[in-house]
Design an enzyme around this catalytic site. Structure first.
Site, PDB file in Angstrom:
ATOM      1  N   GLU A  54     -97.451  90.767  -9.713  1.00  0.00           N
ATOM      2  CA  GLU A  54     -97.293  89.583 -10.290  1.00  0.00           C
ATOM      3  C   GLU A  54     -97.226  88.197  -9.966  1.00  0.00           C
ATOM      4  O   GLU A  54     -97.469  87.085 -11.178  1.00  0.00           O
ATOM      5  CB  GLU A  54     -95.161  88.362 -10.025  1.00  0.00           C
ATOM      6  N   SER A  68     -90.113  86.190  -5.527  1.00  0.00           N
ATOM      7  CA  SER A  68     -91.650  86.263  -6.276  1.00  0.00           C
ATOM      8  C   SER A  68     -91.279  85.032  -7.168  1.00  0.00           C
ATOM      9  O   SER A  68     -92.066  84.369  -7.026  1.00  0.00           O
ATOM     10  CB  SER A  68     -91.145  87.462  -7.086  1.00  0.00           C
ATOM     11  N   ALA A 113     -83.306  91.204  -2.916  1.00  0.00           N
ATOM     12  CA  ALA A 113     -84.386  90.707  -1.924  1.00  0.00           C
ATOM     13  C   ALA A 113     -85.719  90.092  -2.676  1.00  0.00           C
ATOM     14  O   ALA A 113     -86.689  89.175  -2.475  1.00  0.00           O
ATOM     15  CB  ALA A 113     -85.055  91.804  -1.116  1.00  0.00           C
ATOM     16  N   CYS A 165     -91.367  94.404   3.621  1.00  0.00           N
ATOM     17  CA  CYS A 165     -91.099  94.758   2.138  1.00  0.00           C
ATOM     18  C   CYS A 165     -91.747  95.600   1.487  1.00  0.00           C
ATOM     19  O   CYS A 165     -92.959  95.924   1.233  1.00  0.00           O
ATOM     20  CB  CYS A 165     -91.603  92.831   1.806  1.00  0.00           C
ATOM     21  N   GLU A 223     -85.883  85.688  -5.693  1.00  0.00           N
ATOM     22  CA  GLU A 223     -86.128  84.267  -5.413  1.00  0.00           C
ATOM     23  C   GLU A 223     -87.525  84.490  -4.517  1.00  0.00           C
ATOM     24  O   GLU A 223     -88.480  83.478  -4.929  1.00  0.00           O
ATOM     25  CB  GLU A 223     -85.150  83.712  -4.567  1.00  0.00           C
TER      26      GLU A 223
HETATM   27  C1  HEM Z   1     -93.469  87.871  -3.052  1.00  0.00           C
HETATM   28  C2  HEM Z   1     -92.380  87.994  -2.910  1.00  0.00           C
HETATM   29  C3  HEM Z   1     -91.396  88.648  -1.693  1.00  0.00           C
HETATM   30  C4  HEM Z   1     -91.930  88.008  -0.507  1.00  0.00           C
HETATM   31  C5  HEM Z   1     -92.347  87.201   0.175  1.00  0.00           C
HETATM   32  C6  HEM Z   1     -90.690  89.081   0.672  1.00  0.00           C
HETATM   33  C7  HEM Z   1     -90.706  89.431   1.852  1.00  0.00           C
HETATM   34  C8  HEM Z   1     -89.784  90.339   2.091  1.00  0.00           C
HETATM   35  C9  HEM Z   1     -89.448  89.848   3.686  1.00  0.00           C
HETATM   36  C10 HEM Z   1     -90.379  89.470   4.599  1.00  0.00           C
HETATM   37  C11 HEM Z   1     -89.253  91.276   3.905  1.00  0.00           C
HETATM   38  C12 HEM Z   1     -88.740  91.691   5.718  1.00  0.00           C
HETATM   39  C13 HEM Z   1     -87.722  90.950   6.246  1.00  0.00           C
HETATM   40  C14 HEM Z   1     -87.200  91.818   7.617  1.00  0.00           C
HETATM   41  O1  HEM Z   1     -88.507  92.783   8.138  1.00  0.00           O
HETATM   42  O2  HEM Z   1     -86.355  91.113   8.357  1.00  0.00           O
HETATM   43  C15 HEM Z   1     -88.718  92.169   2.899  1.00  0.00           C
HETATM   44  C16 HEM Z   1     -88.684  93.142   2.715  1.00  0.00           C
HETATM   45  C17 HEM Z   1     -87.808  93.353   1.469  1.00  0.00           C
HETATM   46  N1  HEM Z   1     -88.639  92.975   0.647  1.00  0.00           N
HETATM   47 FE1  HEM Z   1     -89.310  91.880   0.184  1.00  0.00          FE
HETATM   48  N2  HEM Z   1     -90.733  89.984  -0.724  1.00  0.00           N
HETATM   49  C18 HEM Z   1     -90.862  89.625  -1.864  1.00  0.00           C
HETATM   50  C19 HEM Z   1     -91.060  91.203  -2.926  1.00  0.00           C
HETATM   51  C20 HEM Z   1     -89.807  91.604  -2.580  1.00  0.00           C
HETATM   52  C21 HEM Z   1     -89.433  92.367  -3.976  1.00  0.00           C
HETATM   53  C22 HEM Z   1     -90.135  92.218  -5.421  1.00  0.00           C
HETATM   54  C23 HEM Z   1     -88.740  93.278  -3.745  1.00  0.00           C
HETATM   55  C24 HEM Z   1     -87.882  94.065  -4.997  1.00  0.00           C
HETATM   56  C25 HEM Z   1     -88.140  94.362  -6.334  1.00  0.00           C
HETATM   57  C26 HEM Z   1     -88.697  92.909  -2.617  1.00  0.00           C
HETATM   58  C27 HEM Z   1     -87.841  94.023  -1.833  1.00  0.00           C
HETATM   59  C28 HEM Z   1     -87.767  93.972   0.018  1.00  0.00           C
HETATM   60  C29 HEM Z   1     -86.757  95.184  -0.054  1.00  0.00           C
HETATM   61  C30 HEM Z   1     -85.789  96.082  -0.342  1.00  0.00           C
HETATM   62  C31 HEM Z   1     -87.049  94.857   1.699  1.00  0.00           C
HETATM   63  C32 HEM Z   1     -86.300  95.615   2.659  1.00  0.00           C
HETATM   64  C33 HEM Z   1     -87.092  96.945   3.218  1.00  0.00           C
HETATM   65  C34 HEM Z   1     -86.562  97.113   4.178  1.00  0.00           C
HETATM   66  O3  HEM Z   1     -85.241  96.585   5.225  1.00  0.00           O
HETATM   67  O4  HEM Z   1     -87.120  98.709   4.688  1.00  0.00           O
HETATM   68  N3  HEM Z   1     -89.100  92.163  -1.980  1.00  0.00           N
HETATM   69  N4  HEM Z   1     -88.999  91.110   1.672  1.00  0.00           N
END
Ligand code: HEM
Length: 393
Positions: free
Chosen positions: A353, A239, A234, A344, A237
């Site tokens: 970042e 970031s 997650a 997220c 890619e």
């Molecule tokens: C610009 C960068 C990022 C974007 C656009 C992004 C986008 C998202 C989105 C849209 C979701 C929700 C998906 C859903 O509800 O179906 C999500 C969940 C998540 N993201 Fe990100 N993400 C980013 C960076 C990161 C980074 C850097 C991490 C960890 C180091 C991360 C970890 C997670 C995790 C663990 C979830 C699941 C949360 C949950 O299920 O409670 N993401 N992200």
């Protein structure tokens, strides 16, 4: 409807006109060919993402079948309460705001090193030489992956991300097989590191996750492994694509690029606008666990609902001049990080970042400009460049 079905298998170079066509047909639209709902309105996307009876567990989908070669359960990402609540509580005990803030100086240092090397060359591929490796090193160091394993770590993560495709199921069998191989190798590798940290804790996230405890509960061995893989898949890619898509959008809008250079105090609002304008995650999915009415449509229990975050971010009902890039946009209620209980987890890290990478690049290189034809990936979930050549001076 062939363009629309195509949208679910192969994201066009510019999907936004097609999103508009879809939204005009219906903000919540049933696609007969694909047998899925697509939600393209902003208010409607929020309603789906916040709805307590919209499940993230895709095995609840009537049409669910394990993908032939590769089908990963993504831990809490694909879980509902109460299991999701427990895991999210535990990871938040380890991955705190303080931990993330503490990464800032190291991120700054890495950005400086990458840009020093880039300056000597004069021309770089922004993805291969900067946006790609930076978040991989940050995440690997955060988790506690030793430097000699970091290259493999990034390769495995990229291959897996290319194969994960929960809403549209468009992954080829070759991609699926490669995804499974990468997953097996990454799992074995992380297993070794976890075993080492169990014996000998270090100041890293794996050790903190091992120690995290809430209401007397800890993560099991499998849960810890799945959490590390989820953070990897997650967080990597996504970031990369914030930096890549963000710079791509600035290069396509030289006046806004100049504006950011002249008004560096706009940086944080610029990052939000770049996330809105070209979101790294375009498509997310939910399955109703009972019949739910949204925008006059009944989304039936067990149907697949694709939430097109990229389309919601360009909805004229939510954003004035939605197709304009306006780095000073306020308010900016974009859904690039999702909404609701799965919002997220890595958003604070991604923002640091993105702001450090894009801010420094723009500050240091007033001559920043395109230096060749960029290449886009076509995965319907993950939008980004595979290559973005830029000249720095
Ligand atoms: C610009 C960068 C990022 C974007 C656009 C992004 C986008 C998202 C989105 C849209 C979701 C929700 C998906 C859903 O509800 O179906 C999500 C969940 C998540 N993201 Fe990100 N993400 C980013 C960076 C990161 C980074 C850097 C991490 C960890 C180091 C991360 C970890 C997670 C995790 C663990 C979830 C699941 C949360 C949950 O299920 O409670 N993401 N992200």
């Amino acid at each position: 409807m062939s363009d629309v079905d195509g949208l679910l298998t192969h994201l066009p170079e510019d999907p936004y006109p097609l999103y508009d066509v879809l939204r005009n047909k219906g903000r919540v639209l049933w696609l007969d060919g694909a047998q899925r709902w697509l939600v393209t309105g902003h208010e409607e996307a929020l309603a789906v993402l916040r709805h307590p009876r919209m499940s993230s567990d895709r095995t609840r989908w009537d049409g669910y079948r394990p993908a032939p070669g590769y089908d990963r359960s993504a831990g809490m990402f694909t879980m509902d309460p109460p299991g999701h609540t427990r895991l999210r509580g535990l990871v938040q005990r380890a991955f705190t705001a303080r931990v993330v803030e503490g990464l800032r100086p190291r991120i700054q240092q890495l950005v400086t090193e990458f840009l020093d090397a880039a300056e000597k060359r004069g021309e770089i591929d922004l993805i291969a030489d900067f946006a790609g490796p930076l978040p991989a090193i940050v995440l690997a160091e955060l988790l506690g992956i030793p430097s000699e394993g970091q290259l493999r770590y990034r390769r495995w993560a990229t291959t897996m991300m290319g194969a994960i495709d929960p809403v549209s199921h468009a992954t080829s069998s070759e991609q699926a097989a490669a995804g499974q191989r990468a997953d097996d190798e990454l799992t074995a590798y992380l297993g070794e590191i976890i075993a080492l940290r169990r014996r000998d804790p270090r100041p890293d996230l794996i050790s903190a996750l091992l120690a995290a405890e809430e209401s007397g509960q800890r993560l099991t061995g499998i849960e810890l492994l799945e959490m590390c893989i989820l953070l990897t898949v997650a967080g990597l890619e996504t970031s990369v694509n914030l930096i890549g898509n963000g710079v791509g959008a600035l290069l396509a809008h030289p006046a806004q690029l100049a504006r950011l250079r002249d008004e560096p105090e706009l940086l944080n609002s610029a990052i939000e606008e770049l996330l809105r304008y070209d979101a790294p995650i375009q498509l997310s999915g939910r399955v109703p666990t009972e019949d739910i009415e949204i925008d006059g449509q009944t989304l039936r229990k067990g149907q697949m609902v694709g939430v097109v975050l990229g389309a919601a971010n360009r909805d004229e009902r939510a954003f004035t001049d939605p197709h304009e890039l306006d780095l000073g946009r306020s308010p900016n209620n974009h859904v690039a990080f999702g909404r609701g209980i799965h919002f997220c987890l890595g958003a604070p890290l991604a923002r640091i970042e993105g702001a450090t990478a894009i801010g420094e690049l723009v500050r240091r290189f007033p001559g920043l400009r395109p230096a060749g034809k960029p290449q886009r990936r076509t995965n319907p979930h993950v939008r980004g460049f595979t290559s973005l050549p830029v000249a720095l001076r």
